[in-house]
Design a protein around this motif. Sequence first.
Motif, PDB file in Angstrom:
ATOM      1  N   CYS A  69       0.835  -1.217   0.000  1.00 10.06           N
ATOM      2  CA  CYS A  69       0.000   0.000   0.000  1.00 10.06           C
ATOM      3  C   CYS A  69       0.862   1.257   0.000  1.00 10.06           C
ATOM      4  N   LYS A  70       1.932   1.231   0.791  1.00  8.73           N
ATOM      5  CA  LYS A  70       2.841   2.385   0.834  1.00  8.73           C
ATOM      6  C   LYS A  70       3.527   2.581  -0.510  1.00  8.73           C
ATOM      7  N   LEU A  71       3.913   1.480  -1.140  1.00 10.06           N
ATOM      8  CA  LEU A  71       4.552   1.558  -2.453  1.00 10.06           C
ATOM      9  C   LEU A  71       3.593   2.151  -3.479  1.00 10.06           C
ATOM     10  N   CYS A  72       2.355   1.680  -3.455  1.00 10.76           N
ATOM     11  CA  CYS A  72       1.356   2.177  -4.418  1.00 10.76           C
ATOM     12  C   CYS A  72       1.046   3.660  -4.191  1.00 10.76           C
ATOM     13  N   GLU A  73       0.938   4.033  -2.942  1.00 12.05           N
ATOM     14  CA  GLU A  73       0.667   5.438  -2.635  1.00 12.05           C
ATOM     15  C   GLU A  73       1.827   6.334  -3.054  1.00 12.05           C
ATOM     16  N   SER A  74       3.043   5.800  -3.002  1.00 15.05           N
ATOM     17  CA  SER A  74       4.215   6.598  -3.363  1.00 15.05           C
ATOM     18  C   SER A  74       4.269   6.918  -4.849  1.00 15.05           C
ATOM     19  N   VAL A  75       3.769   6.006  -5.671  1.00 15.33           N
ATOM     20  CA  VAL A  75       3.871   6.215  -7.127  1.00 15.33           C
ATOM     21  C   VAL A  75       2.561   6.687  -7.746  1.00 15.33           C
ATOM     22  N   GLY A  76       1.450   6.542  -7.015  1.00 13.99           N
ATOM     23  CA  GLY A  76       0.164   6.984  -7.543  1.00 13.99           C
ATOM     24  C   GLY A  76      -0.561   5.913  -8.339  1.00 13.99           C
ATOM     25  N   PRO A  77      -1.847   6.155  -8.646  1.00 13.41           N
ATOM     26  CA  PRO A  77      -2.702   5.142  -9.291  1.00 13.41           C
ATOM     27  C   PRO A  77      -2.206   4.664 -10.655  1.00 13.41           C
ATOM     28  N   GLU A  78      -1.774   5.571 -11.514  1.00 15.22           N
ATOM     29  CA  GLU A  78      -1.425   5.190 -12.885  1.00 15.22           C
ATOM     30  C   GLU A  78      -0.234   4.249 -12.924  1.00 15.22           C
ATOM     31  N   ILE A  79       0.832   4.599 -12.207  1.00 18.76           N
ATOM     32  CA  ILE A  79       2.019   3.733 -12.205  1.00 18.76           C
ATOM     33  C   ILE A  79       1.725   2.432 -11.460  1.00 18.76           C
ATOM     34  N   THR A  80       0.886   2.505 -10.444  1.00 22.71           N
ATOM     35  CA  THR A  80       0.474   1.280  -9.736  1.00 22.71           C
ATOM     36  C   THR A  80      -0.169   0.304 -10.704  1.00 22.71           C
ATOM     37  N   LYS A  81      -1.090   0.815 -11.510  1.00 29.74           N
ATOM     38  CA  LYS A  81      -1.787  -0.042 -12.471  1.00 29.74           C
ATOM     39  C   LYS A  81      -0.827  -0.635 -13.494  1.00 29.74           C
ATOM     40  N   LYS A  82       0.153   0.151 -13.948  1.00 29.05           N
ATOM     41  CA  LYS A  82       1.064  -0.288 -15.000  1.00 29.05           C
ATOM     42  C   LYS A  82       2.199  -1.168 -14.489  1.00 29.05           C
ATOM     43  N   GLU A  83       2.719  -0.823 -13.299  1.00 24.90           N
ATOM     44  CA  GLU A  83       3.962  -1.450 -12.858  1.00 24.90           C
ATOM     45  C   GLU A  83       3.820  -2.414 -11.670  1.00 24.90           C
ATOM     46  N   TYR A  88       1.691  -7.523  -7.483  1.00 17.60           N
ATOM     47  CA  TYR A  88       0.932  -7.749  -6.241  1.00 17.60           C
ATOM     48  C   TYR A  88       0.003  -8.941  -6.381  1.00 17.60           C
ATOM     49  N   VAL A  89      -0.658  -9.064  -7.518  1.00 18.75           N
ATOM     50  CA  VAL A  89      -1.571 -10.185  -7.738  1.00 18.75           C
ATOM     51  C   VAL A  89      -0.821 -11.510  -7.646  1.00 18.75           C
ATOM     52  N   LYS A  90       0.403 -11.539  -8.143  1.00 18.95           N
ATOM     53  CA  LYS A  90       1.219 -12.765  -8.040  1.00 18.95           C
ATOM     54  C   LYS A  90       1.528 -13.105  -6.584  1.00 18.95           C
ATOM     55  N   LEU A  91       1.726 -12.071  -5.769  1.00 14.64           N
ATOM     56  CA  LEU A  91       2.004 -12.310  -4.349  1.00 14.64           C
ATOM     57  C   LEU A  91       0.807 -12.943  -3.646  1.00 14.64           C
ATOM     58  N   ALA A 102       0.066 -11.698   4.177  1.00 17.78           N
ATOM     59  CA  ALA A 102       0.367 -10.265   4.140  1.00 17.78           C
ATOM     60  C   ALA A 102      -0.328  -9.593   2.964  1.00 17.78           C
ATOM     61  N   GLY A 103      -0.320 -10.254   1.814  1.00 18.48           N
ATOM     62  CA  GLY A 103      -0.973  -9.691   0.635  1.00 18.48           C
ATOM     63  C   GLY A 103      -2.476  -9.593   0.808  1.00 18.48           C
ATOM     64  N   ALA A 104      -3.066 -10.626   1.410  1.00 23.63           N
ATOM     65  CA  ALA A 104      -4.525 -10.651   1.595  1.00 23.63           C
ATOM     66  C   ALA A 104      -4.998  -9.544   2.524  1.00 23.63           C
ATOM     67  N   SER A 105      -4.156  -9.132   3.446  1.00 22.63           N
ATOM     68  CA  SER A 105      -4.546  -8.079   4.395  1.00 22.63           C
ATOM     69  C   SER A 105      -4.500  -6.685   3.784  1.00 22.63           C
ATOM     70  N   LYS A 106      -4.081  -6.601   2.515  1.00 20.76           N
ATOM     71  CA  LYS A 106      -3.959  -5.286   1.857  1.00 20.76           C
ATOM     72  C   LYS A 106      -4.925  -5.124   0.683  1.00 20.76           C
ATOM     73  N   LEU A 107      -5.876  -6.028   0.550  1.00 18.09           N
ATOM     74  CA  LEU A 107      -6.784  -5.989  -0.599  1.00 18.09           C
ATOM     75  C   LEU A 107      -7.547  -4.671  -0.697  1.00 18.09           C
ATOM     76  N   SER A 108      -8.148  -4.243   0.407  1.00 19.77           N
ATOM     77  CA  SER A 108      -8.951  -3.023   0.361  1.00 19.77           C
ATOM     78  C   SER A 108      -8.086  -1.789   0.153  1.00 19.77           C
ATOM     79  N   GLY A 109      -6.874  -1.810   0.728  1.00 21.20           N
ATOM     80  CA  GLY A 109      -5.973  -0.676   0.561  1.00 21.20           C
ATOM     81  C   GLY A 109      -5.553  -0.475  -0.880  1.00 21.20           C
TER      82      GLY A 109
END
Length: 384
Positions: A69-83, A88-91, A102-109
């Motif tokens: 979640c912190k990583l995604c917030e740092s780069v923003g929605p567009e880069i999160t979607k692309k990169e 994350y889905v693989k994790l 750990a991954g399952a606890s971040k789904l909503s975030g």
Amino acid sequence: VKTDVLPMFQHLAKDDQDSVRLLIVENCVALLEVLNKLEDAQQSVLPTVTACCVDKSWRVRYMVAENICKLCESVGPEITKKELLLAYVKLLSDTEPEVRKAGASKLSGVGKIIGCDLAIKQFLPCIKELVKDESAPVRDAVASDVMGLAPLFGKEKTVEHLLDIFLQLLADDVPEVRLSIISKVEEVNKVIGHQLLSKHLLPAIVELAEYRQWRVRLAIIEYIPLLAKQLGVEFFNDTLGILCMNWLSDSVYSIRDAATNNLKKLTEEFGVEWAQKNILPKVFSLAENSNYLYRMTTLFCISVLSAVVGTKVIHESMLPLVIKMAEDPVPNIRFNVCKTLAVLLPTLSNSVIQSNVRPTLTKLLEDEDRDVRYFSAQALALGQ
């Protein structure tokens, strides 16, 4: 940063020791926050993040999942979607349970960052597998977080995509998983409404309320006020009221104690009139029980409920019963009568104290049991 820090960072990211590489993940978060306006610099950090997602050490992959979640917030929605999204889905389907947890606890975030449509497309296949995961802690992590997606999805899509998941988790073999999903009922109720929700909740609540492990029963008691608030007084009276009263007669003291405090919270929620009709008659009936522990529960309930029912109920209903119980043959009951009267004293008028309470305590001051004499003396001192 670009000339001095990044080269050193990239070198350490390839270190042979996984204890070094796992620390790189938190450094990624810090660097991305600093470099968020420098696209070329971001591109020098993001490959390290994606490499950590497939690192041979599960501890490194765990750190990515924990900080996603912190990583995604740092780069923003567009880069999160692309990169980051696919990584994350693989994790979520990682071979190591701790990573999946750990991954399952971040789904909503992560869902809030990428939006509803993409969350449905990318997350749902993974969630359907995670609710069947062989690891109970993984399923528990899903139960603790997945319903946080309900506000994002809205009513129609929550019913379509999340309700079945909710029901699966309610039927889980492990009670902790069921408790976790019940604890999130408020989020679901706000979106789909209590009528649709309540008919599915009841069987799971009843089973947990009667579960053989007392700590599970204790945990569900703590959620009852929340459920009552969310589902309303009618649902409570029809279904949960009997459970709450049965807990007062539980064989485990901690359950009886929690159930007593539970009644106070319910009275605060539904009002004194409701308590007079639905709670107090059942509490008072325990005073006639042949088991002295249940008679003692009546006194405990009176002590706790006196703070919320008002002076009229205390004068007309509670005080006469407490004074009557001063004649109980069991010393433990008699000295708890003294303790209960001490609690009630601040709510009583001086005339009532002099005419009813003081004679009772004075008589108990001459009791054959020294504990009764001790607590009656304490209560009398408070009444002076």
